[in-house]
Design an enzyme around this catalytic site. Sequence first.
Site, mmCIF file in Angstrom:
data_model
loop_
_atom_site.group_PDB
_atom_site.id
_atom_site.type_symbol
_atom_site.label_atom_id
_atom_site.label_comp_id
_atom_site.label_asym_id
_atom_site.label_seq_id
_atom_site.Cartn_x
_atom_site.Cartn_y
_atom_site.Cartn_z
ATOM 1 N N HIS A 104 59.780 -22.838 -0.613
ATOM 2 C CA HIS A 104 60.596 -24.048 -0.432
ATOM 3 C C HIS A 104 62.059 -23.713 -0.191
ATOM 4 O O HIS A 104 62.926 -24.575 -0.333
ATOM 5 C CB HIS A 104 60.446 -24.963 -1.656
ATOM 6 C CG HIS A 104 59.076 -25.556 -1.749
ATOM 7 N ND1 HIS A 104 58.572 -26.075 -2.920
ATOM 8 C CD2 HIS A 104 58.101 -25.707 -0.815
ATOM 9 C CE1 HIS A 104 57.342 -26.528 -2.704
ATOM 10 N NE2 HIS A 104 57.028 -26.303 -1.438
ATOM 11 N N CYS A 131 78.667 -22.296 11.455
ATOM 12 C CA CYS A 131 77.840 -21.102 11.607
ATOM 13 C C CYS A 131 78.700 -19.923 12.056
ATOM 14 O O CYS A 131 79.480 -20.050 13.021
ATOM 15 C CB CYS A 131 76.756 -21.400 12.646
ATOM 16 S SG CYS A 131 75.825 -19.957 13.162
ATOM 17 N N GLY A 169 53.747 -22.902 -14.594
ATOM 18 C CA GLY A 169 54.802 -23.905 -14.682
ATOM 19 C C GLY A 169 54.922 -24.812 -13.494
ATOM 20 O O GLY A 169 56.033 -25.081 -13.027
ATOM 21 N N GLU A 197 51.116 -28.358 -20.698
ATOM 22 C CA GLU A 197 50.121 -29.435 -20.817
ATOM 23 C C GLU A 197 49.159 -29.353 -19.651
ATOM 24 O O GLU A 197 49.352 -28.555 -18.736
ATOM 25 C CB GLU A 197 50.843 -30.792 -20.781
ATOM 26 C CG GLU A 197 51.643 -30.962 -19.498
ATOM 27 C CD GLU A 197 52.677 -32.088 -19.575
ATOM 28 O OE1 GLU A 197 52.955 -32.587 -20.686
ATOM 29 O OE2 GLU A 197 53.208 -32.430 -18.511
HETATM 30 C C1 BV8 Z 1 54.364 -30.460 4.085
HETATM 31 C C2 BV8 Z 1 62.804 -27.985 -2.346
HETATM 32 C C3 BV8 Z 1 53.180 -30.402 6.153
HETATM 33 C C4 BV8 Z 1 63.657 -29.190 -2.525
HETATM 34 C C5 BV8 Z 1 60.646 -28.970 -2.660
HETATM 35 C C6 BV8 Z 1 51.274 -38.136 -0.127
HETATM 36 C C7 BV8 Z 1 50.260 -37.506 -0.840
HETATM 37 C C8 BV8 Z 1 50.169 -36.127 -0.873
HETATM 38 C C9 BV8 Z 1 51.093 -35.319 -0.214
HETATM 39 C C10 BV8 Z 1 52.099 -35.940 0.475
HETATM 40 C C11 BV8 Z 1 52.195 -37.340 0.519
HETATM 41 N N1 BV8 Z 1 53.266 -37.646 1.253
HETATM 42 C C12 BV8 Z 1 53.868 -36.495 1.681
HETATM 43 C C13 BV8 Z 1 53.147 -35.452 1.217
HETATM 44 C C14 BV8 Z 1 53.442 -34.021 1.450
HETATM 45 C C15 BV8 Z 1 54.592 -33.593 0.544
HETATM 46 C C16 BV8 Z 1 54.225 -33.788 -0.903
HETATM 47 O O1 BV8 Z 1 53.429 -33.053 -1.450
HETATM 48 N N2 BV8 Z 1 54.835 -34.822 -1.515
HETATM 49 C C17 BV8 Z 1 54.546 -35.103 -2.912
HETATM 50 C C18 BV8 Z 1 55.841 -35.523 -3.616
HETATM 51 C C19 BV8 Z 1 53.520 -36.226 -2.958
HETATM 52 N N3 BV8 Z 1 54.822 -32.188 0.799
HETATM 53 C C20 BV8 Z 1 55.663 -31.828 1.780
HETATM 54 O O2 BV8 Z 1 56.324 -32.600 2.432
HETATM 55 C C21 BV8 Z 1 55.696 -30.338 2.073
HETATM 56 N N4 BV8 Z 1 55.521 -30.122 3.477
HETATM 57 O O3 BV8 Z 1 53.433 -30.985 3.519
HETATM 58 O O4 BV8 Z 1 54.392 -30.132 5.432
HETATM 59 C C22 BV8 Z 1 52.463 -29.119 6.347
HETATM 60 C C23 BV8 Z 1 51.936 -28.461 5.246
HETATM 61 C C24 BV8 Z 1 51.236 -27.278 5.470
HETATM 62 C C25 BV8 Z 1 51.063 -26.778 6.752
HETATM 63 C C26 BV8 Z 1 51.610 -27.450 7.839
HETATM 64 C C27 BV8 Z 1 52.316 -28.619 7.638
HETATM 65 C C28 BV8 Z 1 57.044 -29.765 1.707
HETATM 66 C C29 BV8 Z 1 57.251 -29.904 0.234
HETATM 67 C C30 BV8 Z 1 58.522 -29.142 -0.172
HETATM 68 C C31 BV8 Z 1 59.492 -30.086 -0.842
HETATM 69 N N5 BV8 Z 1 60.587 -29.305 -1.405
HETATM 70 N N6 BV8 Z 1 61.608 -28.193 -3.141
HETATM 71 C C32 BV8 Z 1 64.507 -29.057 -3.742
HETATM 72 O O5 BV8 Z 1 64.194 -28.259 -4.651
HETATM 73 O O6 BV8 Z 1 65.511 -29.784 -3.764
HETATM 74 S S1 BV8 Z 1 59.441 -29.481 -3.742
HETATM 75 C C33 BV8 Z 1 60.129 -29.473 -5.299
HETATM 76 O O7 BV8 Z 1 59.325 -30.277 -6.119
HETATM 77 C C34 BV8 Z 1 60.085 -28.127 -5.946
HETATM 78 O O8 BV8 Z 1 60.374 -27.084 -5.093
HETATM 79 C C35 BV8 Z 1 58.712 -28.069 -6.497
HETATM 80 O O9 BV8 Z 1 57.845 -27.527 -5.565
HETATM 81 C C36 BV8 Z 1 58.378 -29.497 -6.680
HETATM 82 C C37 BV8 Z 1 58.342 -29.751 -8.121
HETATM 83 O O10 BV8 Z 1 57.110 -29.233 -8.513
HETATM 84 P P1 BV8 Z 1 57.002 -28.313 -9.796
HETATM 85 O O11 BV8 Z 1 57.602 -27.004 -9.474
HETATM 86 O O12 BV8 Z 1 55.589 -28.356 -10.191
HETATM 87 O O13 BV8 Z 1 57.931 -29.000 -10.873
HETATM 88 P P2 BV8 Z 1 57.587 -30.260 -11.814
HETATM 89 O O14 BV8 Z 1 58.859 -30.680 -12.452
HETATM 90 O O15 BV8 Z 1 56.805 -31.249 -11.013
HETATM 91 O O16 BV8 Z 1 56.598 -29.646 -12.910
HETATM 92 C C38 BV8 Z 1 57.076 -28.687 -13.830
HETATM 93 C C39 BV8 Z 1 55.862 -28.235 -14.619
HETATM 94 O O17 BV8 Z 1 56.264 -27.205 -15.531
HETATM 95 C C40 BV8 Z 1 55.233 -29.343 -15.463
HETATM 96 O O18 BV8 Z 1 53.834 -29.294 -15.293
HETATM 97 C C41 BV8 Z 1 55.621 -28.964 -16.907
HETATM 98 O O19 BV8 Z 1 54.612 -29.305 -17.829
HETATM 99 C C42 BV8 Z 1 55.745 -27.459 -16.802
HETATM 100 N N7 BV8 Z 1 56.672 -26.863 -17.766
HETATM 101 C C43 BV8 Z 1 57.962 -27.250 -18.005
HETATM 102 N N8 BV8 Z 1 58.505 -26.417 -18.935
HETATM 103 C C44 BV8 Z 1 57.547 -25.505 -19.257
HETATM 104 C C45 BV8 Z 1 56.383 -25.783 -18.520
HETATM 105 N N9 BV8 Z 1 55.254 -25.064 -18.648
HETATM 106 C C46 BV8 Z 1 55.260 -24.044 -19.526
HETATM 107 N N10 BV8 Z 1 56.346 -23.703 -20.264
HETATM 108 C C47 BV8 Z 1 57.493 -24.403 -20.163
HETATM 109 N N11 BV8 Z 1 58.574 -24.052 -20.912
HETATM 110 ZN ZN ZN Z 2 74.443 -21.079 14.647
#
Ligand code: BV8
Ligand code: ZN
Length: 228
Positions: A104, A131, A169, A197
């Site tokens: 990402h 740039c 995570g 969880e």
């Molecule tokens: C794509 C950069 C096409 C930005 C990020 C409807 C349904 C399904 C999918 C979609 C939909 N509409 C659109 C989509 C696709 C979309 C998507 O999935 N949307 C979601 C919201 C529904 N995806 C995209 O658009 C992707 N691109 O699909 O392109 C394609 C694909 C393949 C091939 C060709 C074409 C692009 C997605 C990238 C977005 N950018 N990051 C930024 O950071 O500002 S995503 C961003 O959110 C993060 O990078 C990360 O990936 C995500 C958050 O997820 P997690 O890392 O899991 O974090 P979260 O807070 O959710 O969870 C934390 C976990 O840790 C929890 O479970 C918690 O319990 C645990 N935890 C916390 N502390 C601890 C712990 N565990 C253990 N110990 C601890 N101490």
């Molecule tokens: Zn350039």
Amino acid sequence: MKRIFVLTGAGISAPSGIQTFRGSDGLWNGYRVEEVATPEAFDANPSMVYDFYNARRSGLFEVQPNAAHRAIARLAKSADVTVVTQNVDDLHERGGASSVVHMHGELRKVRCLDCGEVVLWDTDLTSSDCCPRCQGRMRPDIVWFGEIPYGLDQIEAELRRCDLFLCIGTSGNVYPANDFVSFAKRHGAYAIEFNLESTMISDSFDECVTGDVVETVPEWVSQAESRL
Ligand code: BV8
Ligand code: ZN
């Protein structure tokens, strides 16, 4: 040598003090990630998006990698480890990991909208920055919602050949990262989830290790080192 694919999410950086996305009901300092991390938001309100990433980039210099980051780096000494992270921070590298796939993007890089040049960037980015190669406008080198993640060819190749898939995570909310476990399992991998969880994808795993990654990951690596 065992081939291990490690996928990490915001939960591995949470103990270091970097906010997760959904723990704080998806808010980042009052912004909804899905609303800010999009090309449309950048087109409509570039200064809001610049501010959003400038705040997170400057926050990087106040946090340190934790025992989970270091344990993954140690694991690479006894197995063929591929680290793929959804995180845009640099804590894996600072925790000793040598090659990390940032699917990402990365907070400490910016990209030219015109020629695609990617530049290391540690200060605030504004619309007046240009740039170094073509004087074009720069954007955070982050994969926004609706954009294609980085490294997918390499990721697919590693998923096909890994013996073990560790998922650390992540809530499993975001596609395509949340589909990696079933792809790896279809190609014969054993899959283990490390989370506080159960998640949307927990049912896809052979094993779920519940607890804080700063405890569960080092413990698992210590036990695994003698077996690998
Ligand atoms: C794509 C950069 C096409 C930005 C990020 C409807 C349904 C399904 C999918 C979609 C939909 N509409 C659109 C989509 C696709 C979309 C998507 O999935 N949307 C979601 C919201 C529904 N995806 C995209 O658009 C992707 N691109 O699909 O392109 C394609 C694909 C393949 C091939 C060709 C074409 C692009 C997605 C990238 C977005 N950018 N990051 C930024 O950071 O500002 S995503 C961003 O959110 C993060 O990078 C990360 O990936 C995500 C958050 O997820 P997690 O890392 O899991 O974090 P979260 O807070 O959710 O969870 C934390 C976990 O840790 C929890 O479970 C918690 O319990 C645990 N935890 C916390 N502390 C601890 C712990 N565990 C253990 N110990 C601890 N101490
Ligand atoms: Zn350039």
